[in-house]
Motif scaffolding. Structure first.
Motif, PDB file in Angstrom:
ATOM      1  N   GLY A  25       0.089   0.747  -9.661  1.00  0.00           N
ATOM      2  CA  GLY A  25       1.410   0.491  -9.201  1.00  0.00           C
ATOM      3  C   GLY A  25       1.637   0.319  -7.529  1.00  0.00           C
ATOM      4  O   GLY A  25       2.566  -0.528  -7.117  1.00  0.00           O
ATOM      5  N   LEU A  26       0.621   0.855  -6.699  1.00  0.00           N
ATOM      6  CA  LEU A  26       0.485   0.567  -5.542  1.00  0.00           C
ATOM      7  C   LEU A  26       0.312  -0.927  -5.043  1.00  0.00           C
ATOM      8  O   LEU A  26       1.064  -1.664  -4.227  1.00  0.00           O
ATOM      9  N   ALA A  27      -0.592  -1.587  -5.686  1.00  0.00           N
ATOM     10  CA  ALA A  27      -0.989  -2.912  -5.853  1.00  0.00           C
ATOM     11  C   ALA A  27       0.291  -3.764  -6.146  1.00  0.00           C
ATOM     12  O   ALA A  27       0.606  -4.519  -5.264  1.00  0.00           O
ATOM     13  N   GLY A  28       0.951  -3.460  -7.176  1.00  0.00           N
ATOM     14  CA  GLY A  28       2.259  -4.247  -7.458  1.00  0.00           C
ATOM     15  C   GLY A  28       3.217  -4.312  -6.388  1.00  0.00           C
ATOM     16  O   GLY A  28       3.770  -5.248  -6.138  1.00  0.00           O
ATOM     17  N   LEU A  29       3.431  -3.109  -5.950  1.00  0.00           N
ATOM     18  CA  LEU A  29       4.389  -2.911  -4.995  1.00  0.00           C
ATOM     19  C   LEU A  29       4.119  -3.561  -3.744  1.00  0.00           C
ATOM     20  O   LEU A  29       5.109  -4.089  -3.044  1.00  0.00           O
ATOM     21  N   LEU A  30       2.835  -3.838  -3.332  1.00  0.00           N
ATOM     22  CA  LEU A  30       2.538  -4.364  -1.941  1.00  0.00           C
ATOM     23  C   LEU A  30       2.163  -5.876  -2.235  1.00  0.00           C
ATOM     24  O   LEU A  30       2.606  -6.637  -1.417  1.00  0.00           O
ATOM     25  N   VAL A  31       1.414  -6.239  -3.247  1.00  0.00           N
ATOM     26  CA  VAL A  31       0.875  -7.763  -3.241  1.00  0.00           C
ATOM     27  C   VAL A  31       1.325  -8.497  -4.566  1.00  0.00           C
ATOM     28  O   VAL A  31       0.706  -9.614  -5.074  1.00  0.00           O
ATOM     29  N   SER A  32       2.077  -7.934  -5.620  1.00  0.00           N
ATOM     30  CA  SER A  32       2.083  -8.635  -6.785  1.00  0.00           C
ATOM     31  C   SER A  32       3.042  -9.930  -6.331  1.00  0.00           C
ATOM     32  O   SER A  32       3.807  -9.994  -5.580  1.00  0.00           O
ATOM     33  N   GLN A  34      21.274  12.843 -12.070  1.00  0.00           N
ATOM     34  CA  GLN A  34      20.433  11.517 -12.572  1.00  0.00           C
ATOM     35  C   GLN A  34      19.278  11.995 -13.214  1.00  0.00           C
ATOM     36  O   GLN A  34      18.194  11.692 -12.569  1.00  0.00           O
ATOM     37  N   PRO A  35      19.334  12.171 -14.434  1.00  0.00           N
ATOM     38  CA  PRO A  35      18.440  12.557 -15.287  1.00  0.00           C
ATOM     39  C   PRO A  35      17.203  11.558 -15.262  1.00  0.00           C
ATOM     40  O   PRO A  35      17.211  10.377 -15.698  1.00  0.00           O
ATOM     41  N   VAL A  36      15.744  12.063 -14.851  1.00  0.00           N
ATOM     42  CA  VAL A  36      14.741  11.329 -14.701  1.00  0.00           C
ATOM     43  C   VAL A  36      13.641  12.170 -15.262  1.00  0.00           C
ATOM     44  O   VAL A  36      13.131  13.188 -14.952  1.00  0.00           O
ATOM     45  N   ALA A  37      13.141  11.607 -16.546  1.00  0.00           N
ATOM     46  CA  ALA A  37      12.043  12.470 -17.300  1.00  0.00           C
ATOM     47  C   ALA A  37      10.594  12.241 -16.575  1.00  0.00           C
ATOM     48  O   ALA A  37      10.343  11.346 -15.985  1.00  0.00           O
ATOM     49  N   PRO A  38       9.943  13.607 -16.524  1.00  0.00           N
ATOM     50  CA  PRO A  38       8.689  13.572 -15.711  1.00  0.00           C
ATOM     51  C   PRO A  38       7.757  12.334 -16.275  1.00  0.00           C
ATOM     52  O   PRO A  38       7.007  11.959 -15.480  1.00  0.00           O
ATOM     53  N   GLY A  39       8.057  11.981 -17.376  1.00  0.00           N
ATOM     54  CA  GLY A  39       7.175  10.886 -17.911  1.00  0.00           C
ATOM     55  C   GLY A  39       7.168   9.575 -17.297  1.00  0.00           C
ATOM     56  O   GLY A  39       6.407   8.831 -17.284  1.00  0.00           O
ATOM     57  N   ASN A  40       8.532   9.355 -16.550  1.00  0.00           N
ATOM     58  CA  ASN A  40       8.422   7.965 -15.717  1.00  0.00           C
ATOM     59  C   ASN A  40       7.612   8.350 -14.612  1.00  0.00           C
ATOM     60  O   ASN A  40       7.482   7.142 -13.939  1.00  0.00           O
ATOM     61  N   PHE A  41       6.823   9.103 -14.240  1.00  0.00           N
ATOM     62  CA  PHE A  41       5.954   9.141 -13.160  1.00  0.00           C
ATOM     63  C   PHE A  41       4.734   9.393 -13.470  1.00  0.00           C
ATOM     64  O   PHE A  41       3.916   9.734 -12.949  1.00  0.00           O
ATOM     65  N   SER A  82      14.861  -7.574 -11.180  1.00  0.00           N
ATOM     66  CA  SER A  82      15.386  -7.496  -9.652  1.00  0.00           C
ATOM     67  C   SER A  82      14.552  -8.562  -8.980  1.00  0.00           C
ATOM     68  O   SER A  82      13.855  -9.255  -9.635  1.00  0.00           O
ATOM     69  N   PHE A  83      15.091  -8.814  -7.851  1.00  0.00           N
ATOM     70  CA  PHE A  83      14.385  -9.765  -6.799  1.00  0.00           C
ATOM     71  C   PHE A  83      13.649  -8.939  -5.794  1.00  0.00           C
ATOM     72  O   PHE A  83      14.015  -8.076  -5.317  1.00  0.00           O
ATOM     73  N   GLY A  84      12.194  -9.438  -6.234  1.00  0.00           N
ATOM     74  CA  GLY A  84      11.125  -8.954  -5.129  1.00  0.00           C
ATOM     75  C   GLY A  84      11.099  -7.345  -5.225  1.00  0.00           C
ATOM     76  O   GLY A  84      11.091  -6.735  -6.240  1.00  0.00           O
ATOM     77  N   TYR A  85      10.957  -6.553  -4.156  1.00  0.00           N
ATOM     78  CA  TYR A  85      10.715  -5.320  -3.839  1.00  0.00           C
ATOM     79  C   TYR A  85      12.044  -4.507  -3.777  1.00  0.00           C
ATOM     80  O   TYR A  85      11.971  -3.494  -3.102  1.00  0.00           O
ATOM     81  N   ARG A  86      12.933  -4.959  -4.584  1.00  0.00           N
ATOM     82  CA  ARG A  86      14.208  -3.885  -4.348  1.00  0.00           C
ATOM     83  C   ARG A  86      14.023  -2.419  -4.593  1.00  0.00           C
ATOM     84  O   ARG A  86      14.683  -1.789  -3.781  1.00  0.00           O
ATOM     85  N   ILE A  87      13.107  -2.157  -5.478  1.00  0.00           N
ATOM     86  CA  ILE A  87      12.970  -0.731  -5.929  1.00  0.00           C
ATOM     87  C   ILE A  87      12.545   0.043  -4.589  1.00  0.00           C
ATOM     88  O   ILE A  87      12.620   1.306  -4.493  1.00  0.00           O
ATOM     89  N   ILE A  88      11.981  -0.423  -3.400  1.00  0.00           N
ATOM     90  CA  ILE A  88      11.490   0.123  -2.492  1.00  0.00           C
ATOM     91  C   ILE A  88      12.292  -0.409  -1.047  1.00  0.00           C
ATOM     92  O   ILE A  88      11.673  -0.461   0.072  1.00  0.00           O
ATOM     93  N   TYR A 123       6.880   5.789  -5.585  1.00  0.00           N
ATOM     94  CA  TYR A 123       6.846   4.733  -6.706  1.00  0.00           C
ATOM     95  C   TYR A 123       5.612   3.971  -7.037  1.00  0.00           C
ATOM     96  O   TYR A 123       5.739   3.228  -8.177  1.00  0.00           O
ATOM     97  N   SER A 124       4.426   4.522  -6.517  1.00  0.00           N
ATOM     98  CA  SER A 124       3.191   3.910  -7.252  1.00  0.00           C
ATOM     99  C   SER A 124       2.992   4.730  -8.552  1.00  0.00           C
ATOM    100  O   SER A 124       2.271   4.026  -9.535  1.00  0.00           O
TER     101      SER A 124
END
Length: 541
Positions: free
Chosen positions: A241-248, A227-234, A307-313, A296-297
């Motif tokens: 990112g943390l604020a979005g994951l928790l309270v967006s 599953q190739p993931v480029a370092p630039g994605n992080f 996606s719906f809500g916090y699917r990514i986590i 993920y932050s």
């Protein structure tokens, strides 16, 4: 039974490999998708040597095989039934993970009834209901493996500890970022069951070796993550990112499952109170939550695309519910705490109901091009979902802030400039990135996308917008991002197209755009018509 109400399958391009892999395995005996690709290569596939392979881990597809095998045995058309069969697998995986959460909590909490109650919190107050049980993403199978592995760790029997290593490794191979959850549990095994650690690691190595064999054959090296993931994605802003994951308003963990707020005092208590075997486990689960959030932050698209809500986590539902269950003796001590718990639980279940029965709303249609909307509370995913619910039952209301548009029937689509039935080329590779269907646009309109009739032919692009009969030839420019995903398109120096137009009306109104692409032979493909709301900028303060 509840997961199956409505028989709604909510997959996406991300789930296509899991839906097709059982067909390839049962009919051709291999793990590639050559038979499903003819010409244009979608983003969920990649070409590696002679093989078309899944861009994502293949374990969800392997989990899907038993249901397909039964359908194949009774003579069903696997391709025609793929969505229904994948829905069955998703429901079974999610339901089995609920069972293992119950069995885990039954060993950690004071009573089986309490364990059942919190297993139902996991089942219906989290996106296990709205996402994992309705689409064969990585999350459902991953939660099944992780919950089963956690149960065996808690059960503490020698054979179970060894087998838990295999299950946790499968959870990581299903979704690699689950290493954040599995690693602290491995440390727990090392601390509390040191004599069983070699067996734990030995069983964990089995799926890793099998993955290496798959990667060697289909990706060319046993060391490929497949599953190739480029370092630039992080490279994203971790605070944002943390604020979005928790309270967006449209993705936040605490917005879509506010019950998870109660995991915070539980995590603090696990570190403040004396360390016994149970609290060491809770500490390891807390560390797992922090690690996954940290990973993920930094993810550039922390909102997880469409996606719906916090699917990514979503996998965090497992450790968070266990933490909340451990806090129940203190929650029930006073009436205000019990009322707060009941209110948070009710809100969480209602939100997941919206996802299970009403998603998608129009919120996600252009979100990757306009991520600022993730912070718009008045036009959030939940607001638009409630609006959709009310309209379904006859209440013609607009809850969002953009209510000053014409609600009459849509404008007529523009007449084609080049296209005719006899010169239609529906197979031409192309995509319209903006505007999205039902987007709300104020100020300058950007029409943006890419098209590539042939490796040596960029073609011409014509854009038409109604009302106003706006017509113009689009500018062409390079799209190296497209060519990197679809190298078979050839030269990408003129793959992109775009144009910008100023609004011609003094108010927000419904408009339609049609894009046509013509190649050197006179063959024409269309994009659209796409309807959206367009008007001038709002007046400044």
């Amino acid at each position: 039974m509840i997961y199956g109400l409505g028989l709604r399958y909510l997959g996406s391009g991300d789930t296509v490999p899991a839906e097709l892999l059982p067909i390839s395995l049962l009919t051709e005996g291999n793990l590639d998708f050559n038979e499903f690709v003819n010409g244009r290569l979608p983003y969920w596939f990649r070409v590696q040597g002679k093989h078309v392979v899944s861009y994502y881990p293949i374990l969800p597809g392997l989990v899907n095989v038993p249901v397909y095998a039964v359908a194949n045995w009774i003579g069903g058309d696997l391709f025609e039934l793929r969505f229904r069969l994948s829905l069955i697998t998703a429901m079974l995986a999610a339901s089995l993970s609920v069972l293992f959460v119950y069995l885990t909590l039954a060993r950690l909490l004071e009573s089986r009834s309490r364990a059942l109650g919190f297993a139902l919190v996991y089942a219906f107050a989290t996106e296990v209901w709205s996402v994992a049980s309705h689409g064969l993403f990585q999350h459902g199978p991953a939660l099944l493996f992780l919950s089963a592995g956690l149960y065996l760790v808690v059960r503490s029997r020698p054979g179970g500890i060894a087998l838990s290593g295999l299950l946790l490794a499968l959870g990581v191979l299903t979704r690699p970022t689950n290493i954040g959850i599995a690693l602290p549990l491995a440390i727990y095994v090392a601390l509390r069951h040191r004599a069983r650690l070699p067996a734990f690691l030995g069983f964990a190595a089995i799926p890793l070796v099998l993955h290496g064999l798959y990667a060697w054959k289909y990706w060319g090296t046993p060391f490929s993550p497949a599953q190739p993931v480029a370092p630039g994605n992080f490279s994203g802003d971790p605070l944002q990112g943390l604020a979005g994951l928790l309270v967006s308003p449209s993705r936040g963990l605490f917005v879509f499952s506010p019950i998870f707020l109660l995991a915070i005092p539980a995590a603090v208590a696990a570190f403040r109170r004396p360390a016994d075997e149970r609290r060491i486990l809770l500490r390891c689960l807390t560390v797992g939550v922090v690690l996954v959030l940290g990973i993920y932050s930094r993810w550039v698209l922390w909102w997880g695309g469409h996606s719906f809500g916090y699917r990514i986590i979503l996998e965090l539902a497992l450790p968070l519910v266990v933490l909340i269950g451990s806090e129940w003796p203190r929650i029930r001590e006073t009436r205000p705490r019990r009322v707060l718990f009941g209110a948070m639980l009710t809100l969480s279940v209602l939100v997941q109901f919206l996802g299970a029965f009403l998603y998608p709303s129009r919120f996600n249609r252009d979100i990757d091009q306009d991520p600022v909307r993730l912070w718009d509370a008045r036009n959030s995913e939940l607001v638009l979902s409630v609006e959709k619910l009310l309209r379904r039952y006859g209440w013609n209301v607009a809850l969002g802030s953009d209510q000053d548009f014409e609600s009459s029937s849509p404008s007529n689509a523009p007449s084609p400039h080049w296209w005719k039935p006899e010169n239609d080329d529906a197979s031409m590779p192309r995509s319209l990135d903006a505007p999205a269907q039902e987007a709300v646009i104020r100020g300058r309109l950007t029409v943006f996308g890419w098209a590539k009739p042939a490796p040596t032919d960029a073609g011409e692009v014509w854009i038409s917008v109604n009302p106003g009969n706006l017509q113009l030839k689009a500018d062409r420019f390079a799209r190296p991002d497209v060519v990197s995903l679809f190298p078979q398109l050839g030269d990408g120096s003129e793959a992109g197209f775009g144009a910008r137009l100023e609004p011609g009306s003094s108010r927000l109104e419904r408009c339609t755009v049609l894009v046509e692409i013509r190649d050197r032979r006179g063959r024409v493909a269309k994009l659209g018509p796409v309807e959206f709301l367009w008007g001038p900028q709002r007046p400044g303060p």
